[in-house]
Design a protein around this motif. Structure first.
Motif, PDB file in Angstrom:
ATOM      1  N   ASP A 299      82.730  -3.942  21.998  1.00  0.00           N
ATOM      2  CA  ASP A 299      82.572  -4.627  20.938  1.00  0.00           C
ATOM      3  C   ASP A 299      83.726  -5.966  20.636  1.00  0.00           C
ATOM      4  N   LEU A 300      84.929  -5.434  20.768  1.00  0.00           N
ATOM      5  CA  LEU A 300      86.110  -6.228  20.350  1.00  0.00           C
ATOM      6  C   LEU A 300      85.998  -7.248  21.728  1.00  0.00           C
ATOM      7  N   ILE A 301      86.159  -6.866  22.893  1.00  0.00           N
ATOM      8  CA  ILE A 301      86.494  -7.705  23.927  1.00  0.00           C
ATOM      9  C   ILE A 301      85.236  -8.899  23.781  1.00  0.00           C
ATOM     10  N   VAL A 302      84.051  -8.442  23.611  1.00  0.00           N
ATOM     11  CA  VAL A 302      82.972  -9.598  23.480  1.00  0.00           C
ATOM     12  C   VAL A 302      83.338 -10.552  22.404  1.00  0.00           C
ATOM     13  N   ARG A 303      83.661  -9.946  20.790  1.00  0.00           N
ATOM     14  CA  ARG A 303      84.066 -10.844  20.061  1.00  0.00           C
ATOM     15  C   ARG A 303      85.187 -11.614  20.164  1.00  0.00           C
ATOM     16  N   GLU A 304      86.277 -11.298  20.943  1.00  0.00           N
ATOM     17  CA  GLU A 304      87.427 -11.993  20.938  1.00  0.00           C
ATOM     18  C   GLU A 304      86.983 -13.051  22.298  1.00  0.00           C
ATOM     19  N   ALA A 305      85.928 -12.890  22.990  1.00  0.00           N
ATOM     20  CA  ALA A 305      85.626 -13.770  24.027  1.00  0.00           C
ATOM     21  C   ALA A 305      84.527 -14.894  23.514  1.00  0.00           C
ATOM     22  N   GLY A 306      84.372 -14.867  22.156  1.00  0.00           N
ATOM     23  CA  GLY A 306      83.373 -15.764  21.465  1.00  0.00           C
ATOM     24  C   GLY A 306      81.972 -15.475  21.470  1.00  0.00           C
ATOM     25  N   GLY A 307      81.620 -13.950  21.357  1.00  0.00           N
ATOM     26  CA  GLY A 307      80.403 -13.706  21.106  1.00  0.00           C
ATOM     27  C   GLY A 307      80.559 -12.966  19.688  1.00  0.00           C
ATOM     28  N   GLN A 308      79.223 -12.517  19.330  1.00  0.00           N
ATOM     29  CA  GLN A 308      78.766 -11.776  18.257  1.00  0.00           C
ATOM     30  C   GLN A 308      78.224 -10.282  18.434  1.00  0.00           C
ATOM     31  N   VAL A 309      78.886  -9.231  18.081  1.00  0.00           N
ATOM     32  CA  VAL A 309      78.024  -7.896  18.186  1.00  0.00           C
ATOM     33  C   VAL A 309      77.808  -7.502  17.040  1.00  0.00           C
ATOM     34  N   THR A 310      76.260  -7.132  16.939  1.00  0.00           N
ATOM     35  CA  THR A 310      75.985  -6.459  15.612  1.00  0.00           C
ATOM     36  C   THR A 310      74.976  -5.446  15.782  1.00  0.00           C
ATOM     37  N   ASP A 311      74.059  -4.939  14.906  1.00  0.00           N
ATOM     38  CA  ASP A 311      73.329  -3.919  15.174  1.00  0.00           C
ATOM     39  C   ASP A 311      71.990  -4.688  14.876  1.00  0.00           C
ATOM     40  N   ILE A 312      70.743  -4.208  15.070  1.00  0.00           N
ATOM     41  CA  ILE A 312      69.610  -4.893  15.108  1.00  0.00           C
ATOM     42  C   ILE A 312      69.146  -5.389  13.633  1.00  0.00           C
ATOM     43  N   TYR A 313      69.955  -5.097  12.728  1.00  0.00           N
ATOM     44  CA  TYR A 313      69.769  -5.930  11.476  1.00  0.00           C
ATOM     45  C   TYR A 313      70.797  -7.071  11.177  1.00  0.00           C
ATOM     46  N   GLY A 314      71.389  -7.261  12.251  1.00  0.00           N
ATOM     47  CA  GLY A 314      72.555  -8.304  12.055  1.00  0.00           C
ATOM     48  C   GLY A 314      73.811  -8.009  11.478  1.00  0.00           C
ATOM     49  N   ARG A 316      77.506  -6.118  11.197  1.00  0.00           N
ATOM     50  CA  ARG A 316      78.755  -5.735  12.222  1.00  0.00           C
ATOM     51  C   ARG A 316      78.516  -4.064  12.401  1.00  0.00           C
ATOM     52  N   LEU A 317      79.149  -3.878  13.727  1.00  0.00           N
ATOM     53  CA  LEU A 317      79.161  -2.419  13.877  1.00  0.00           C
ATOM     54  C   LEU A 317      80.559  -1.837  13.008  1.00  0.00           C
ATOM     55  N   ASP A 318      80.366  -0.604  12.408  1.00  0.00           N
ATOM     56  CA  ASP A 318      81.165  -0.062  11.461  1.00  0.00           C
ATOM     57  C   ASP A 318      81.678   1.120  11.919  1.00  0.00           C
ATOM     58  N   LEU A 325      78.481   5.913  15.206  1.00  0.00           N
ATOM     59  CA  LEU A 325      78.150   4.454  14.248  1.00  0.00           C
ATOM     60  C   LEU A 325      77.076   4.858  13.242  1.00  0.00           C
ATOM     61  N   ALA A 326      77.454   5.886  12.298  1.00  0.00           N
ATOM     62  CA  ALA A 326      76.366   6.015  11.389  1.00  0.00           C
ATOM     63  C   ALA A 326      75.644   5.103  10.750  1.00  0.00           C
ATOM     64  N   ALA A 327      76.541   3.966  10.230  1.00  0.00           N
ATOM     65  CA  ALA A 327      75.991   2.947   9.489  1.00  0.00           C
ATOM     66  C   ALA A 327      75.082   2.032  10.381  1.00  0.00           C
ATOM     67  N   ASN A 328      74.969   2.184  11.671  1.00  0.00           N
ATOM     68  CA  ASN A 328      74.397   1.168  12.343  1.00  0.00           C
ATOM     69  C   ASN A 328      73.059   1.711  13.333  1.00  0.00           C
ATOM     70  N   THR A 329      72.042   0.675  13.612  1.00  0.00           N
ATOM     71  CA  THR A 329      71.253   1.036  14.290  1.00  0.00           C
ATOM     72  C   THR A 329      70.935   0.436  15.294  1.00  0.00           C
ATOM     73  N   GLY A 330      71.199   0.761  16.833  1.00  0.00           N
ATOM     74  CA  GLY A 330      70.979  -0.241  18.023  1.00  0.00           C
ATOM     75  C   GLY A 330      72.198  -1.345  18.016  1.00  0.00           C
ATOM     76  N   VAL A 331      72.200  -2.073  19.050  1.00  0.00           N
ATOM     77  CA  VAL A 331      73.475  -2.805  19.186  1.00  0.00           C
ATOM     78  C   VAL A 331      72.623  -4.261  19.951  1.00  0.00           C
ATOM     79  N   VAL A 332      73.297  -5.384  19.572  1.00  0.00           N
ATOM     80  CA  VAL A 332      72.737  -6.496  20.003  1.00  0.00           C
ATOM     81  C   VAL A 332      74.073  -7.323  20.210  1.00  0.00           C
ATOM     82  N   ALA A 333      74.196  -7.791  21.332  1.00  0.00           N
ATOM     83  CA  ALA A 333      75.562  -8.886  21.625  1.00  0.00           C
ATOM     84  C   ALA A 333      75.124 -10.175  22.275  1.00  0.00           C
ATOM     85  N   ALA A 334      75.684 -11.192  22.015  1.00  0.00           N
ATOM     86  CA  ALA A 334      75.181 -12.616  22.314  1.00  0.00           C
ATOM     87  C   ALA A 334      76.250 -13.607  22.106  1.00  0.00           C
ATOM     88  N   PRO A 335      76.277 -14.808  22.635  1.00  0.00           N
ATOM     89  CA  PRO A 335      77.013 -15.781  22.034  1.00  0.00           C
ATOM     90  C   PRO A 335      76.799 -16.150  20.717  1.00  0.00           C
TER      91      PRO A 335
END
Length: 352
Positions: A299-314, A316-318, A325-335
């Motif tokens: 999660d950190l490496i992608v965000r520090e490389a200029g990406g975004q990482v969230t769950d399916i609702y947009g 941030r991973l908590d 990750l009890a507060a999140n569902t799924g993972v989506v990472a993209a620029p």
């Protein structure tokens, strides 16, 4: 606060543990994809966990550790414990000073078991907590494909440092991921990468070495002016990510190229350096909670490389909710520029 020392120790510790996993990877027979007590992945898991926790204890004795393994099965299986003990005694960095920084040899076989058991923290919103996955991508490891050694430092619920060793990814950041990237790997000098990041200071890659850390270089996600041309990756195992839904999201985005399937946080690393673009891990079953050690460093490496990482609702991973990750569902990472478009497609496909 600077986390340079934490990153240095994390990188060295992951590098030493990766040497152990490689020894098991290339020497042990892999006719099985079950993680039973005597499988090669278990031997590598326990050994790598012992070495990394020893390094954390030597340098940051008051920090907590959330790790995947615990040693109760080894206490009952003396033969397996002895085999892992012999293995960890053989693993040293070629640079004696670096090895000494990590704590040198483990104290004893019983001491090794005690060290493995120090990964039982329940996590939470306060304090310094290391999230450790000694072998991420169990089935990839057994299959001879991609796997990763992953370590992240979470401070008051926020990931500050990440380090990931990927022995089977190509050193050259420019090599795009393809179907062959996830296939069976052979030992070659052109593979083996150590990725890392500090919050607010960018992400780097460097070749894995057997001694001092090799020189690093900055990595970044590549721009994707046309989302239809994006390369998207997902897990190999259908039990881990809804591959049909992933394909429907890709189709909605106009992506016609098939997904690249890789095991482990090698997916995060691949998109962070521009070898791919989008990583989807859509939920397979309701109520499943992702483990923090499977995502913290990536999660950190992608965000520090200029990406975004969230769950399916947009969202941030908590990482403040404990071991999952009890507060999140799924993972989506993209620029960053494409994240909203990908999330919109996910919401349509999943009827959110």
């Amino acid at each position: 606060m600077s986390y340079q020392q934490e990153r240095y120790i994390a990188e060295l510790a992951v590098q030493r543990a990766t040497l152990l996993t490689q020894k098991v990877f290339f020497e042990k027979a892999k006719g099985t994809v079950s993680k039973d007590d005597k499988s090669p992945v278990t031997i590598g898991d326990f050994g790598a966990q012992a070495l990394i926790i020893q390094a954390i204890r030597k340098n940051f004795p008051n920090d907590e550790i959330v790790a995947e393994e615990e040693a109760s099965s080894l206490r009952e299986d003396k033969a397996l414990s002895a085999e892992i003990w012999r293995l960890v005694q053989d693993i040293k960095l070629e640079d004696a000073e670096s090895d000494k920084i990590l704590g040198g040899p483990l104290p004893s076989e019983e001491g090794m078991l005690d060290i493995i058991d120090e990964g039982k923290s329940s996590g939470g919103p306060k304090g310094r907590i290391w999230a450790l996955d000694p072998i991420d991508g169990t089935k990839g490891f057994l299959r001879g494909g991609q796997y990763a050694v992953c370590l992240g430092l979470i401070v008051d619920g926020d990931v500050k440092v990440g380090a990931i060793g990927t022995p089977n990814l190509p050193v050259d950041d420019r090599v795009a991921i393809t179907a062959s990237t996830g296939a069976q790997q052979t030992e070659t000098a052109s593979n083996g990468v150590l990725f890392s990041a500090i919050q607010g200071e960018g992400a780097t890659s460097r070749p894995l070495s057997s001694g001092v850390l090799a020189p690093s270089k900055s990595i970044s996600m590549r721009p994707v002016p046309d989302i239809a041309q994006a390369v998207f990756c997902e897990g190999v195992e259908a039990a881990h990510s809804a591959q049909g839904d992933n394909a429907a999201v890709a189709e909605r985005l106009g992506i016609t190229a098939p997904s690249v399937r890789l095991d482990s946080q090698a997916k995060y690393c691949s998109i962070a350096r521009g070898a791919g673009d989008i990583y989807l891990r859509l939920p397979v079953k309701k109520g499943y909670q992702e483990k923090i050690w499977d995502h913290a460093a990536g999660d950190l490496i992608v965000r520090e490389a200029g990406g975004q990482v969230t769950d399916i609702y947009g969202q941030r991973l908590d990482f403040s909710k404990g071991r999952t990750l009890a507060a999140n569902t799924g993972v989506v990472a993209a620029p960053k520029a494409a994240q909203d478009q990908v999330i919109d497609a996910v919401k349509v496909v999943l009827k959110l």
